[in-house]
Design an enzyme around this catalytic site. Structure first.
Site, PDB file in Angstrom:
ATOM      1  N   LYS A 272      25.537   7.087  33.316  1.00 27.59           N
ATOM      2  CA  LYS A 272      25.604   5.626  33.478  1.00 27.59           C
ATOM      3  C   LYS A 272      24.264   5.081  33.985  1.00 27.59           C
ATOM      4  O   LYS A 272      23.737   4.109  33.439  1.00 27.59           O
ATOM      5  CB  LYS A 272      26.747   5.293  34.454  1.00 27.59           C
ATOM      6  N   SER A 273      23.712   5.714  35.010  1.00 23.45           N
ATOM      7  CA  SER A 273      22.452   5.217  35.592  1.00 23.45           C
ATOM      8  C   SER A 273      21.328   5.241  34.560  1.00 23.45           C
ATOM      9  O   SER A 273      20.535   4.299  34.455  1.00 23.45           O
ATOM     10  CB  SER A 273      22.036   6.103  36.771  1.00 23.45           C
TER      11      SER A 273
ATOM     12  N   GLY B   6      27.600  -3.238  39.460  1.00 24.61           N
ATOM     13  CA  GLY B   6      26.633  -3.376  40.554  1.00 24.61           C
ATOM     14  C   GLY B   6      25.230  -2.985  40.117  1.00 24.61           C
ATOM     15  O   GLY B   6      24.243  -3.602  40.541  1.00 24.61           O
TER      16      GLY B   6
ATOM     17  N   ARG C 233      30.736  -7.767  46.619  1.00 21.64           N
ATOM     18  CA  ARG C 233      29.755  -6.742  47.019  1.00 21.64           C
ATOM     19  C   ARG C 233      28.445  -7.373  47.479  1.00 21.64           C
ATOM     20  O   ARG C 233      28.023  -8.409  46.943  1.00 21.64           O
ATOM     21  CB  ARG C 233      29.530  -5.770  45.853  1.00 21.64           C
TER      22      ARG C 233
ATOM     23  N   GLN D  15      19.831   1.574  43.914  1.00 19.55           N
ATOM     24  CA  GLN D  15      19.823   0.269  43.257  1.00 19.55           C
ATOM     25  C   GLN D  15      18.825  -0.657  43.939  1.00 19.55           C
ATOM     26  O   GLN D  15      18.099  -1.409  43.276  1.00 19.55           O
ATOM     27  CB  GLN D  15      21.221  -0.347  43.291  1.00 19.55           C
TER      28      GLN D  15
ATOM     29  N   ASP E  29      28.764   9.116  44.543  1.00 20.45           N
ATOM     30  CA  ASP E  29      29.858   8.729  43.642  1.00 20.45           C
ATOM     31  C   ASP E  29      30.908   9.831  43.482  1.00 20.45           C
ATOM     32  O   ASP E  29      31.974   9.601  42.913  1.00 20.45           O
ATOM     33  CB  ASP E  29      29.300   8.353  42.260  1.00 20.45           C
TER      34      ASP E  29
ATOM     35  N   ARG F 294      35.796   2.498  49.234  1.00 21.46           N
ATOM     36  CA  ARG F 294      36.294   3.821  48.800  1.00 21.46           C
ATOM     37  C   ARG F 294      36.803   4.667  49.969  1.00 21.46           C
ATOM     38  O   ARG F 294      37.557   5.617  49.743  1.00 21.46           O
ATOM     39  CB  ARG F 294      35.220   4.573  48.003  1.00 21.46           C
TER      40      ARG F 294
ATOM     41  N   ARG G 255      36.499   5.265  39.602  1.00 17.37           N
ATOM     42  CA  ARG G 255      36.475   6.607  40.195  1.00 17.37           C
ATOM     43  C   ARG G 255      37.741   6.895  41.029  1.00 17.37           C
ATOM     44  O   ARG G 255      38.157   8.046  41.150  1.00 17.37           O
ATOM     45  CB  ARG G 255      35.208   6.807  41.018  1.00 17.37           C
TER      46      ARG G 255
HETATM   47  C1  S3P Z   1      23.370   3.783  41.014  1.00 14.01           C
HETATM   48  C2  S3P Z   1      23.196   3.996  42.341  1.00 14.01           C
HETATM   49  C3  S3P Z   1      24.316   4.210  43.283  1.00 14.01           C
HETATM   50  C4  S3P Z   1      25.611   4.582  42.577  1.00 14.01           C
HETATM   51  C5  S3P Z   1      25.867   3.729  41.368  1.00 14.01           C
HETATM   52  C6  S3P Z   1      24.710   3.818  40.379  1.00 14.01           C
HETATM   53  C7  S3P Z   1      22.173   3.561  40.175  1.00 14.01           C
HETATM   54  O1  S3P Z   1      24.516   3.020  44.007  1.00 14.01           O
HETATM   55  O2  S3P Z   1      26.707   4.498  43.465  1.00 14.01           O
HETATM   56  O3  S3P Z   1      27.055   4.156  40.719  1.00 14.01           O
HETATM   57  O4  S3P Z   1      22.276   3.652  38.934  1.00 14.01           O
HETATM   58  O5  S3P Z   1      21.100   3.315  40.739  1.00 14.01           O
HETATM   59  P1  S3P Z   1      23.630   2.721  45.332  1.00 14.01           P
HETATM   60  O6  S3P Z   1      22.233   2.871  44.922  1.00 14.01           O
HETATM   61  O7  S3P Z   1      23.930   1.329  45.775  1.00 14.01           O
HETATM   62  O8  S3P Z   1      24.090   3.758  46.314  1.00 14.01           O
END
Ligand code: S3P
Length: 432
Positions: free
Chosen positions: A23-24, A95, A123, A170, A316, A347, A389
């Site tokens: 996903k990232s 997010g 959030r 993020q 995660d 969570r 999740r």
């Molecule tokens: C992600 C970072 C994580 C993770 C999210 C994806 C990313 O969040 O929980 O599912 O792609 O950079 P945080 O950076 O807020 O911990």
């Protein structure tokens, strides 16, 4: 609200799975491809709802993006070609889209309005709006820019020196992207390392970053060049099936072409610490990202402690680790994981409530959980709380419960793993 009922399986899981794309990395491939000049072809892209939101956002800014089952093609024309959208951008539940996109929009001389679903609207966004305002972006929104909906007018940005107040990739990525569009050098000091896909992939798109220990520097106004990205399987999705094999006696599963970036592999260390029989096969590095096959063979589990720098490397995966802990010998403690409270749902609360509803003994703490092991789970009613999740954790729990598990709102699993139920059927099929 939709419901789905799962029946326990009493025989081993076997076979192999290719889990969906990370996903990232899928989000970042679309974002960087849209900022780049030239074509970016993305294979094994995650066609989950979150990543489709990122595509929609860049289409709203005039980027031509072709979406096919096997390939995404982004026709980038550089950041300066991104246009002012004629409509608000819907971020859905994502997010990552929200935080990374804001970093890009801050550097563009246009006006944008962003909104999301109920969960995303709860959030915190101040973790990114505070540094972006410091760089010169004009941001207005609910609770003074803390919550969506937000309006942002970007433009000429000044670089900053920034230490993220929370352990979040993020936030780091948002400021790196704004830094890429700013004038001068932006410096980020990250005391606890988080996933580094933004750094590795920006380099793949031709940007130069200077990384010295925990200090990352990026010079602004660098042009990105389109490139091809083969997205590895998502270790965060693989973790659910790794856990399934670790829970059901006699199981043996092969998870193919899973991303093994060391900033993401905390789950593998924890599985090993808990006694799982795990082997990595066919390891290679592609486009700066490690990947390989993971062979998981059942072995009795023991409790563990998860804390400190390990936490961002498996943030995660903590819901599924909590489920494993209910079946491990002894106690498991999760600490330093207060970030769990700011995910798609809280969570810590959702995992505790779900596992307790199934008969587990779990105590929530401010920054984690304490889980008593070797507790037989009974069936029961669970709710995903709209969190993919949590939904997948409940479905995997049903493999070892005494009775049926009913899950309310299972559809949110499409956010990160649209093929989840097919895969669950595939590895349990021979036994039903
Ligand atoms: C992600 C970072 C994580 C993770 C999210 C994806 C990313 O969040 O929980 O599912 O792609 O950079 P945080 O950076 O807020 O911990």
């Amino acid at each position: 609200m939709a419901k789905r009922t799962f029946h326990p399986v009493n025989s081993p899981l076997t076979g192999e799975l290719t889990v969906p794309g990370d996903k990232s990395i899928s989000h970042r491939a679309v974002i960087f491809g849209s900022l780049a000049e030239g074509t970016t072809e993305i294979t094994h892209f995650l066609h989950g709802e979150d990543c489709l939101r990122t595509i929609d956002a860049f289409r709203a800014m005039g980027v031509q993006i072709e979406v096919n089952e096997e390939k995404i093609i982004v026709h980038g024309k550089g950041a300066s070609a991104l246009e002012e959208p004629s409509r608000p951008i819907n971020l859905g539940n994502s997010g990552t889209t929200a935080r990374l996109l804001l970093g890009v929009l801050a550097g563009l001389p246009h006006h944008f309005v962003l909104y999301g679903d109920e969960s995303l609207s709860r959030r915190p966004m101040d973790r990114v709006t505070v540094p972006l305002r410091q760089m010169g972006a004009e941001i207005d929104g609910r609770s003074d820019g803390k919550l969506l909906p937000l309006a942002i007018r970007g433009g000429q940005l000044q670089p900053i020196s920034f230490e993220p107040p929370v352990k979040s990739a993020q936030v780091k990525s948002c400021v790196l992207l704004a830094g890429l569009l700013a004038d001068g050098q932006t410096v980020i000091t990250e005391k606890t390392p988080t996933r580094n896909h933004t750094e590795t992939m920006l380099e793949g798109f031709g940007a130069k970053l200077d990384i010295q220990g925990d200090v990352i520097s990026i010079n602004g106004k660098q042009a990105l060049k389109g490139t091809n990205v083969e997205v590895p399987g998502d270790i965060s999705s693989a973790a659910f099936f790794a856990a399934a094999a670790a829970l059901v006696p006699g199981s043996s599963l092969l998870l193919k072409r899973v991303g093994l970036n060391p900033t993401r592999t905390g789950i593998l260390e924890v599985l090993k610490n808990m006694g799982v029989n795990l082997t990595i096969l066919n390891e290679e590095v592609k486009g700066g990202e490690a990947l390989g096959d993971i062979q998981i063979d059942y072995a009795p589990l023991k409790g563990t402690i998860i804390a400190g720098d390990l936490v961002p490397r498996l943030i995660d995966e903590l819901p599924i680790v909590a489920l494993l802990a209910t079946q491990a010998e002894g106690e498991t403690r999760i600490r330093d994981a207060e970030e769990l409270r700011y995910k798609e749902t809280d969570r810590i609360a959702a995992v505790t409530n779900t596992l307790k509803a199934l008969g587990a003994t779990v105590k929530p703490t401010e920054d984690g959980m304490i889980i008593q092991g070797k507790t037989p789970l009974r069936g029961g009613n669970t709710d995903s709380f709209g969190d993919h999740r949590i939904g997948m954790m409940a479905a995997i729990a049903s493999l070892i419960t005494e009775g049926e598990v009913t899950l309310t709102n299972p559809d949110c699993i499409n956010i990160s793993y649209p093929a989840f139920f097919n895969h669950l059927e595939k590895v349990t099929a021979v036994h039903s």
